[in-house]
Design an enzyme around this catalytic site. Structure first.
Site, mmCIF file in Angstrom:
data_model
loop_
_atom_site.group_PDB
_atom_site.id
_atom_site.type_symbol
_atom_site.label_atom_id
_atom_site.label_comp_id
_atom_site.label_asym_id
_atom_site.label_seq_id
_atom_site.Cartn_x
_atom_site.Cartn_y
_atom_site.Cartn_z
ATOM 1 N NE ARG A 1030 76.284 15.591 40.923
ATOM 2 C CZ ARG A 1030 76.190 15.571 39.581
ATOM 3 N NH1 ARG A 1030 75.873 14.453 38.949
ATOM 4 N NH2 ARG A 1030 76.435 16.652 38.889
ATOM 5 N NE ARG A 1099 74.356 10.334 36.311
ATOM 6 C CZ ARG A 1099 74.797 11.407 35.642
ATOM 7 N NH1 ARG A 1099 74.467 12.616 36.039
ATOM 8 N NH2 ARG A 1099 75.560 11.269 34.578
ATOM 9 C CE LYS A 1169 71.664 13.159 32.277
ATOM 10 N NZ LYS A 1169 72.153 14.504 32.602
ATOM 11 C CE LYS A 1171 70.061 12.981 36.137
ATOM 12 N NZ LYS A 1171 69.955 14.432 35.905
ATOM 13 C CB CYS A 1390 72.200 24.452 37.071
ATOM 14 S SG CYS A 1390 72.650 25.562 35.719
ATOM 15 C CB CYS A 1396 79.003 24.026 34.791
ATOM 16 S SG CYS A 1396 78.234 22.890 33.612
ATOM 17 C CB CYS A 1435 73.958 24.431 29.213
ATOM 18 S SG CYS A 1435 73.846 22.892 30.162
ATOM 19 C CB CYS A 1439 71.466 20.549 36.217
ATOM 20 S SG CYS A 1439 72.718 19.609 35.311
#
Length: 1535
Positions: A1030, A1099, A1169, A1171, A1390, A1396, A1435, A1439
């Protein structure tokens, strides 16, 4: 055979011919105990030792192999036919479509497949048309006599042509036919040509794989006299065919046609005498004309010997007819009778009837020659129930032949769909057909008759084979009234056929439903207890309250269940009756799917695949009944689909291979461990038998051979051992087969085990006797004992069963602590402990994690097997204690809660029953506790020291805590780890688990292609590991040059596609390890980077794309870059690992940081993470509320950027069934001037760094930190370290969070075009060369590209002068199309499958299909232009930010989704669960009427999310903490 005997059915006629004409017959049956219409006859002939004409067996009796219809039956053809055996298959049409891959490979081999079309009450011919292009020759019979003759034709034709032949028929068509005599054996011999038969039987075709025949072609040799008709097979892999000589008459005619108009297809061919010699031989593939020549010759022989005549097409009727009906369906005779009986004035009088005998190859010229020249109109009747094209396949054939071909002459051809027609309505049907045919504008595809057919009165008699009841008894013995068999044979399932109810797919769905059912039941009990209006006696109320509070404690809940049921039965109240109707739900059930080894075949499409892929906690018991002596060699190809290997390769399932007649205790252990394993479990159980009535002795003998010779190894496999650096595999028998050995040799965990314990490696890598294994255990124990000699203190033996490393780590730490206290400690895996020493132990402590569905890890199962049913061990002098490691929420279904720490609890019970005394009560470690399992352990361990009298020892050394993600980070030397070494390891395509965590910080995840898992696992290969990369691309802005470079990277190093992510950046998939460094370098050479695109850092910073205000966008975008650069990690590890030049020197392309410290992050970086996004009102196209920091750009009075409102605490990640996790929208902290925004973001991040939860990663995001602290306290912390305060938030307004498609002009006069990129996938397909088109545009584009937060793409800054060129390229590559429904344009998904690893269900690949199925109702109700925000994820990690969508689908298992409604159209409000674990049919049942209702009842300007709240379908979610409150339906724990 007596001539008075008669053949009564086409099944019998075909069976007799197949028996006489085959070496091997594959009898495809619903089950071994259920005969097909062929098999009863075949078995009868074999039992009488009737001789086959061609069988090369010693007794002349052909081999009959019974294969279940769902067991990939055509796989059984390859081995015998390659070894020179003539093979025929008797089957129904139900297997054909699923067997297409095999059919293509078998088409060039002389196999004959006799097909009875099903359903039997109304045959579906689409099973034939669907496979018509596989290369087989197809023959059809319609009457009982034809079934006999065409069956013989099929065998003779296969021998002559060397090609596969499919003979198909509808048995119902000949049900009223007169019985026919048996075949004449001499005629059969003559027709078959025994010389050709012997030639083939003496040949061998190379190859052992089913893929070995790719490219094989049946050939014919011309120009050589054939003394042995079928020669050259072994050398050329082809069948040479004899030339047909003078047996043919000069004219070959169709029944009922004008014979003078028919010419032989071979009449013009010169014949070659047996004395002729021709020097120049040529070999060419068999052609359609060759097939016609062969079949004509066979039919000529038949006519000469029995007087019956056949041709490729049959015409009956007047020679001057102008109309004809071509019938491809059941009971042609009924139509012919009706036409013959028609009165002169009837519209269908004097018409002809055409049918086909030789369906493929399609010989159009023969059809033209068959029908009268006078025919002008043809009605086509096709009995195709599953049509895949607009026009019927036969209609297309006829259009090509009679309309397009020279000499056709037919003016009108009209297709009809032939449904079920009773005898009394045939005339009416014909009247309708010919009225339509003769009308001025006839309708195509008109339905004739009932398309669904009659109700079937035939019910399959599914029954459990008697010998297989052994495993049912064991399940019942272990689990008693807790046992729930989801697909038990004989179980009542309203509206479900027994065949369907016995499938794994149905059982899987049943388990999901059962799980949801219990959840509802628990809520009913809780509601009843809490309600003041419910009259419940206090004693019962107290019991129910205790039960409701203990549903996760299986032991307590089950104990209370008996008391409650007794009280309810005595009560008699309405509530009691209601609860008693579901009394089984009071207990936590052990739920199982039970099936046969048939489930193990075609695993990629089977229900077993879906169960394993779902990751759900489901037990599957698969009973393999193949006897060793019968199929050990002949069925080698089938063993390559061993379900145990398949499941182990899948990587997430507990797998056990057991055999009740070899090790009864191992079966018990495996079933209990499977029950305890948190995830899918597959127990493959061996129970070989030849017939269901075999004696136990026969079964025992077959089992002993299979196990002792390694054909059926006994083993247990637990993938959860990997996390604890323990072996996944435990061998419970003495030998393993080569396929399993190969798998283990490739398994990294095995390699690690051998390196760490070389003295034990041989038992996993080599065949050996059980005495060697016992000796190893004894030597290991004695070695420990020798080391301890001379030490003082009490002995303490510590055993562990560990699947992820935690139990082993605890055991070793406990051993070290014991030594420090003066104890003589021994630490070893349970499997390495000699069980016979157990009665001599003084003190023993056992630590076990929980695997599968409440099972022991692999290295504890042998111990458990040895002890659980042992009645000889006397442990009266043994002191013991058990510590369990588990997760009380791992089994979210209430009925599965008993799996929590079940193995340790069971072992504690067994040891107590054997007389051992507890040093301390069992300790229970729970991952849900504040310190996970350490919480329980810290209470339990002191009790052990106290019991042993060593609790007062002073001066003990401090010990480090277990390794966590935080440890990995701090020990990584600023993100280096062992990544460099792992990249150089060529023995595997993977990297180590710790490095997998660290590479995320570098912008790459290790994945594997889940689409390929099936095939690779079947081949014993490790998963197809690759890496996702990514990019870090602040604001999503890319230059045209960078676009081309990214395109190059995807082609050179990836899977030739690019993904535009929901975070406005490029993502590449399919980058293999050896290309990883090259890809990273290429990205940096494009002046991009991947550092911090993933991992526990800030990120990619997002920014609204805003095509209509480029000047303002540029200003805001610059701050996204500023923030991104400011918060970038400082470590130089990225450059060292990925960007070294040839001289191994650092090459700093995308940065020049040199220091090895992190001034912002520190050595442990962030807890999770982080964002950041920027939205520019009125567009919330980046979902500003969904991020850790959401910045809302505020425009000043001068029209320029003044500053930002700062939101904090948004986040999307959730865990199914864990209400402690929830999505959250950001809270407003206030306004900050633009000059300070990067500092304000830094300070928010630092408060999270210092106060975020580093112990529980599920609670580590900023949203939980803010909720734990409170918004005001959190704001104060930020302001404190910032040194200034937030100003009051400025007013703003959002109007949408979707993109605006098409051309737009900005304030500077430049143009922008927003492309619709469905779900962000940039790829080329045969229909849409999107990727190529965008590359061509990038080559000439002078502006920039902007990636949007909704996964679309904007072509930005196009000057008016460049517009014509851009529009030309866009039109050329179809990139100018955005005329899609508002629903599709507003959708997002996603990646999910196939790359994934977290995906539970499809997303990107499925959402477009779902939308297509909804667009019909959208069009009907005038909603095409209405924007409804729909999102889907595979899931719950969020995302695609599903929790903010107006309607969202979040994957729970393969094909199953949670449905959420009520999100805010502007992205400002969370949605809420509406339905749990629903599949497509339920989704459509909900959405279609709901959309219709929305179109009718909505108010002016009312968005869909607001509408569903207003009408009361769903309640609004006011904040993240109320996300799980007041849902329309409690989340099913079933998935």
């Amino acid at each position: 055979m007596a001539t008075t005997l008669k053949i009564r059915s086409p099944g019998e006629a075909v069976a007799r011919i197949a028996y006489l004409s085959s070496d091997t017959i594959i009898s495809v049956q619903p089950a071994q105990s259920i005969d097909s219409e062929f098999s009863s006859h075949l078995y009868r002939y074999a039992a009488r030792n009737d001789k086959s004409i061609v069988a090369g067996t010693e007794n002349g009796v052909p081999e009959i192999q019974t294969v279940r219809s769902n067991a990939d039956p055509l796989l059984s053809v390859f081995t015998p036919i390659r070894n020179g055996k003539l093979v025929s298959v008797t089957t129904t049409s139900s297997i054909l479509v699923a067997s297409v891959p095999h059919l293509y490979r078998l088409a060039a081999l002389p196999v004959v497949i006799h097909v009875s079309l099903h359903p039997a009450h109304y045959a579906d011919y689409s099973s034939i048309t669907a496979i018509r292009n596989t290369g087989f020759t197809f023959l059809q019979s319609e009457t009982l006599q034809e079934a006999q003759d065409i069956a013989l034709t099929a065998h003779a034709l296969a021998i002559k042509s060397g090609k596969g032949v499919i003979h198909f028929f509808d048995a119902l068509s000949s049900a009223e036919d007169n019985h026919i005599p048996f075949e004449d054996a001499e005629v059969v011999k003559e027709i078959l040509n025994l010389g050709a038969v012997k030639a083939f039987q003496s040949s061998r075709i190379g190859g052992t794989s089913i893929y070995a025949d790719d490219g094989r072609v049946a050939t014919i040799t011309e120009g050589v006299t054939q003394t042995t008709p079928m020669t050259g097979v072994e050398g050329a892999s082809s069948l040479a065919v004899e030339t047909i000589a003078s047996e043919l008459p000069s004219k070959a005619s169709s029944v009922g046609s004008l014979k003078s108009e028919r010419e032989s297809s071979v009449e013009s061919k010169a014949t070659i005498s047996s004395a002729t010699t021709v020097e120049n031989a040529t070999v060419r593939p068999i052609s359609s004309d060759d097939v016609y020549n062969f079949v004509s010759a066979i039919w000529a022989q038949l006519k000469q010997t029995v007087g019956r005549e056949y041709t490729p097409f049959q015409y009956s009727g007047p020679s001057n007819a102008e109309d004809a009906v071509f019938i491809f369906g059941s009971d042609v005779g009924a139509f012919a009778k009706a036409i013959d009986a028609a009165k002169p004035g009837e519209i269908y009088a004097n018409v002809g009837v055409v049918t086909v005998r030789l369906y493929r190859p399609w010989l159009g010229s023969k059809l033209i020659a068959t029908i009268p020249k006078s025919i002008k109109r043809v009605a086509v009747l096709e009995q195709i129930r599953r049509k895949t094209t607009k026009w019927g396949p036969l209609l297309l054939d006829l259009l090509t032949t009679l309309k397009a071909s020279p000499g056709g002459g037919v003016e009108t051809i009209v297709g009809h769909q032939l449904g079920y027609i009773t005898a009394d309505t045939v005339g009416q049907a014909l009247r309708g057909v010919f009225q339509n045919l003769k009308s001025e504008k006839p309708f195509q595809n008109l339905e004739v008759g009932n398309p669904h057919g009659p109700e079937s009165s035939q019910v399959q008699d599914f029954s459990q084979p008697k010998v297989e009841s052994a495993y049912m008894k064991i399940l019942d013995q272990i689990f008693g009234n807790r046992l729930y068999l989801a697909n038990a044979i004989g179980k009542e399932n309203a509206g479900i056929s027994p065949e369907l109810a016995s499938t794994p797919e149905f059982g899987f769905g049943s388990l999901l439903a059962r799980k949801e059912h219990r959840q509802k039941f628990i809520r009913e009990v809780q509601t009843a207890v809490a309600s003041s209006n419910t009259a419940i006696p206090e004693e019962l109320k107290s019991l129910l309250s205790n039960w409701a509070a203990s549903v996760e404690d299986d032991k307590k809940a089950n104990e209370l269940a008996d008391q409650i049921i007794a009280k309810l039965e005595a009560s008699g109240s309405p509530l009691s009756k209601q609860l008693l109707s579901n009394q089984g739900l009071f207990r936590k059930e052990s739920r199982w799917l039970v099936g046969s080894d048939a489930w193990a075949y075609d695993l990629g499409n089977s229900g077993v695949h879906h169960v394993i892929a779902s990751g759900e906690n489901i037990n599957t018991l698969i009973i393999d009944s193949t006897p060793y002596s019968e199929r050990s060699a002949a069925d080698a190809a089938r063993r390559k689909k061993d379900i145990g290997l398949y499941a182990m390769n899948y990587g997430n399932a507990y797998v056990a291979s057991v055999a009740v007649y070899s090790s009864y205790t191992q079966v018990l252990q495996a079933m209990i461990e499977a029950d305890q394993f948190d995830g899918p479990s597959v127990v493959v159980a061996y129970l070989p038998y030849f017939k269901e009535t075999d004696s136990p002795l026969t079964v025992l003998q077959e089992t002993k051979k299979a196990v002792d010779l390694g054909y059926w190894p006994l083993y247990r496999w637990n993938p959860q051992n990997e996390a604890r650096s323990e072996p996944n595999f435990s061998l419970d028998s003495e030998r393993i087969k080569n396929e399993l050995k190969d798998f283990l040799a490739r398994d990294n965990h095995l390699t690690l085990l051998m390196k760490s314990h070389p003295e034990f490696s041989s038992h996993l890598s080599e065949d050996y006797g059980s005495e060697v294994r016992a000796l190893q255990k004894r030597n290991a124990k004695d070695a420990y004992a020798q080391l301890l000699e001379g030490l003082f203190g009490a002995p303490l033996t510590i055993l562990f069963a560990s699947d992820g490393g935690n139990a082993e780590s605890l055991a070793k730490r406990l051993g070290n602590r014991g030594k420090a206290r003066g104890l003589k400690t021994i630490v070893m895996a349970m499997e390495d402990y000699p069980i016979e020493d157990l009665p001599t132990e003084e003190n023993i402590v056992i630590l076990s994690s929980t695997a599968g569905q409440g099972e022991f890890p692999q290295n504890g199962r042998a111990f458990w097997d040895a002890i659980k049913d042992n009645t000889e061990l006397d442990l009266a002098s043994v002191n013991y204690s058990i510590f369990a490691l588990g997760d009380s929420h791992y089994w979210p279904r209430k009925q599965d809660k008993h799996y929590y720490n079940k193995p340790a609890k069971d072992l504690d019970r067994i040891m107590s029953n054997l007389g051992a005394k507890r040093l301390a009560d069992i300790g229970l470690g729970d991952d849900q506790d504040p310190d996970a399992y350490q919480t329980g352990y810290q209470t339990w361990e002191p009790l052990i020291w106290q019991a042993l009298g060593v609790d007062k020892v002073e001066g003990l050394p401090e010990e480090p805590p277990p390794i966590t993600n935080e440890d990995i980070k701090i020990e990584s030397n600023f993100l280096r780890g062992t990544i460099e070494e792992g990249l150089k390891d060529t023995t595997t395509a993977a990297i180590s688990a710790s490095d997998q965590q660290l590479t995320k910080f570098h912008g790459t995840y290790m994945q594997d292609d889940r689409d390929l898992r099936d095939e690779r696992k079947a081949q014993g290969l490790e998963p197809a590991y690759s890496f996702m990369i990514r990019c870090r691309l602040p604001g999503g802005v890319s230059t045209p040059k960078q676009w081309i470079q990214m395109d190059d990277i995807s082609n050179s190093f990836g899977n030739e596609t690019m993904k535009l992510t929901t975070r406005q950046t490029f993502q590449f998939h399919g980058v293999v390890k050896h290309n990883l460094k090259s890809a990273m370098k290429a990205i940096n050479q494009a002046l991009m980077t991947t550092i911090a695109a993933c991992g526990d850092v800030n990120r990619n910073v997002m920014c609204s794309s805003l095509p209509t205000a480029s000047k303002y966008h540029k200003e805001v975008y610059s701050w996204s870059k500023k923030i991104s650069d400011h918060l970038l990690p400082a470590t130089t590890a990225y450059h060292e690992i990925w960007l070294k030049d040839e001289n191994d020197k650092k090459t700093q392309i995308a940065g020049n940081a040199v220091q090895d410290f992190e001034p912002l992050y520190g050595p442990t970086y962030l807890p999770r993470k982080f964002k950041i996004t920027i939205a520019i009102p009125p567009h919330n196209d980046t979902d500003v509320y969904a991020h850790d920091i959401g910045l809302i750009a505020i425009k000043g009075r001068d029209g320029n950027l003044a500053g930002f409102n700062l939101l904090a605490g948004g986040g999307m990640g959730v865990t199914h069934n864990n209400k402690k996790t929830y999505p959250r929208t950001g809270s407003m902290l206030g306004y900050v001037a633009k000059e300070q925004v990067h500092i304000a973001c830094e300070k928010v991040m630092l408060v999270q760094r210092d106060h975020g939860d580093r112990k529980n990663r599920k609670h580590a995001r900023l949203k939980y930190t803010i909720d734990d602290m409170g918004v005001d306290v959190f704001r104060g912390k930020v302001e404190e370290i910032w040194g200034q305060k937030f100003d009051k938030a400025k007013p703003f307004k959002f109007q949408s969070n979707i993109d605006t498609f098409g051309w737009q002009k900005d304030e500077t006069g430049l143009n922008h075009f927003t492309y619709f990129i469905e779900n962000g996938r940039i790829e080329d397909t045969a229909d849409f060369q999107m990727k190529t088109g965008l590359r061509e545009i990038a080559k000439v584009h002078k502006g920039e590209f902007r990636l949007t937060g909704n996964q679309h793409l904007i072509l930005s800054n196009v000057a008016d002068a460049d517009m014509p060129k851009m529009k030309q390229l866009m039109a050329k590559y179809k990139l100018d199309n955005y005329q899609f429904s508002g629903l599709r344009l507003s959708s997002s998904a996603c990646v999910a499958f196939p790359t994934c690893g977290l995906a539970m269900a499809e997303s990107e690949r499925y959402l477009p299909e779902l939308i297509t199925k909804l667009e019909g109702v959208i069009e009907e109700n005038g909603l095409r232009q209405e924007s409804i925000v729909m999102r889907m994820t595979g899931c719950p990690n969020g995302c695609a930010r599903p929790w903010l969508a107006e309607v969202a689908f979040v994957g729970k298992a393969f094909g199953a989704y949670n449905m959420y409604l009520g999100g805010g159209y502007h992205g400002q409000r969370l949605n809420k669960l509406y339905r749990s674990s629903i599949k497509e049919d339920e989704i459509l049942e909900i959405m279609k009427p709901l959309l219709k209702r929305y179109s009718v009842e909505r108010q002016e300007g009312e968005h869909f999310g607001d509408f569903v709240i207003r009408i009361g379908m769903i309640k609004p979610t006011t904040e993240g903490k109320t996300f799980h409150d007041d849902v329309a339906e409690e989340e099913s724990d079933e998935e």
